[in-house]
Scaffold this active site. Structure first.
Site, PDB file in Angstrom:
ATOM      1  N   LYS A 101      -1.987   7.627  -2.288  1.00 61.91           N
ATOM      2  CA  LYS A 101      -2.121   8.778  -1.395  1.00 61.91           C
ATOM      3  C   LYS A 101      -0.776   9.124  -0.765  1.00 61.91           C
ATOM      4  O   LYS A 101      -0.101   8.274  -0.190  1.00 61.91           O
ATOM      5  CB  LYS A 101      -3.149   8.457  -0.317  1.00 61.91           C
ATOM      6  CG  LYS A 101      -3.521   9.619   0.596  1.00 61.91           C
ATOM      7  CD  LYS A 101      -4.685   9.197   1.487  1.00 61.91           C
ATOM      8  CE  LYS A 101      -5.151  10.316   2.402  1.00 61.91           C
ATOM      9  NZ  LYS A 101      -6.319   9.900   3.211  1.00 61.91           N
TER      10      LYS A 101
ATOM     11  N   GLU B  38     -13.673   8.364  -1.359  1.00 62.90           N
ATOM     12  CA  GLU B  38     -12.507   7.619  -0.904  1.00 62.90           C
ATOM     13  C   GLU B  38     -12.931   6.326  -0.204  1.00 62.90           C
ATOM     14  O   GLU B  38     -13.836   6.312   0.626  1.00 62.90           O
ATOM     15  CB  GLU B  38     -11.701   8.484   0.068  1.00 62.90           C
ATOM     16  CG  GLU B  38     -10.462   7.805   0.634  1.00 62.90           C
ATOM     17  CD  GLU B  38      -9.771   8.630   1.707  1.00 62.90           C
ATOM     18  OE1 GLU B  38      -8.593   8.366   1.993  1.00 62.90           O
ATOM     19  OE2 GLU B  38     -10.416   9.548   2.247  1.00 62.90           O
TER      20      GLU B  38
ATOM     21  N   CYS C 170      -8.140  12.896  -0.413  1.00 59.73           N
ATOM     22  CA  CYS C 170      -8.522  13.386   0.912  1.00 59.73           C
ATOM     23  C   CYS C 170      -7.475  14.286   1.567  1.00 59.73           C
ATOM     24  O   CYS C 170      -7.408  15.460   1.231  1.00 59.73           O
ATOM     25  CB  CYS C 170      -8.894  12.223   1.808  1.00 59.73           C
ATOM     26  SG  CYS C 170      -9.930  12.712   3.222  1.00 59.73           S
TER      27      CYS C 170
END
Length: 294
Positions: free
Chosen positions: A117, A44, A154
């Site tokens: 995200k 990431e 993540c």
């Protein structure tokens, strides 16, 4: 998706400047391609240090549009090496509107798709809500020449709903670019619990959905920009099979390319003996859309 898929997780430090980090990522991608890898996953926000340890408006100058300078470079790398690349970029969508965005480059160099995200943390050392707007593209796999990739980022990896929705939409593999590490004040026992929980929950996504998982983390200590502590990124990138079995993994120090030749037909075989999708009580799941059941 082809019957076999050679995949790579590139575990690397990301503490240098953008050009150095990008050049190193490209070097690792090229090395993976020379070994016949079809898919390379980068950590990431691999272009630089993890800037979310503090809140600083100057950092917004690091954001870039998609398409933009970095995507142009990685598009050429993907095409030159005939490899699919998953990269995450600090996206400037508009002035004052930014995302943490995964971009997937296909083997012909085209941008196959992107994922913004969805779950944004706001914890000490991880002040992402200051920088990133929650994603609005949904949990939709990205179609590529090698299959449908369920890319998440993540903090998304802690949510079984995200993995499930990707699987229900036809994802053939779950992919988690990651930047996660230890607070220097944590005890060794707490560090071990955190790392084990992180591995366990992602292996659980593999099991619950009958899909392989690639989790790619960065490594190395990155001091906080305000010189108040820092994060030791714990690495431990891994590739797991559809029963959660660890197929390849790293430790917390290795600057490495994890490579594994996945048998993609195993997902079907596993789902046939563990038919979780068949037995789901979707008629009783309406409350999952509620924040909490009082």
């Amino acid at each position: 998706m082809s019957k076999r898929l050679k995949v790579a997780a590139i575990q690397q430090p990301c503490g240098l400047d953008r050009e150095s980090n990008l050049n190193y990522s490209i070097q690792q991608i090229t090395q993976a391609a020379e070994q016949g890898v079809d898919l390379a996953v980068l950590p990431e926000l691999h272009l630089g240090p993890y800037f979310c340890q503090t809140e600083d408006t100057e950092v917004f100058k690091q954001a870039q549009p998609i398409p933009g300078p970095t995507t142009e470079i990685l598009s050429r790398v993907a095409k030159d090496n005939s490899i699919v690349i998953v990269s995450t970029i600090f996206e400037q969508r508009a002035p004052g509107l930014y995302h943490n965005t995964a971009v997937v480059f296909d083997k012909d160099g085209d941008i196959a798709g992107k994922y913004r995200k969805m779950h944004i943390p706001d914890d000490p050392g991880y002040y992402e809500k200051f920088y990133f707007t929650p994603g609005d593209l949904g949990f939709k796999p990205i179609n590529t020449s090698i299959g449908k990739l369920g890319v998440l980022i993540c903090w998304d990896q802690w949510y079984p709903e995200a993995a499930r929705l990707m699987a229900l939409a036809g994802a053939e593999i779950l992919i988690y670019p990651t930047a996660i590490g230890w607070d220097s004040n944590d005890s060794n026992e707490e560090k071990q619990r955190q790392k084990n929980a992180w591995i366990t929950v992602q292996r659980g996504h593999a099991v619950a959905n009958g899909l392989p998982v690639i989790s790619c983390n960065r490594i190395g200590f990155e001091p906080s920009p305000d010189n108040n502590g820092g994060i030791e990124f714990w690495g431990y990138s891994f590739i797991a099979g559809p029963q959660g079995e660890i197929l390849s993994d790293a430790d917390d120090k290795q600057d490495t390319i994890l490579i594994y030749d996945l048998d993609m037909e195993r997902s079907t075989a596993v789902r046939n003996i563990w038919p979780f999708l068949r037995d789901r009580r979707i008629d009783e799941f309406a409350d999952l859309s509620r924040r909490f059941i009082d």
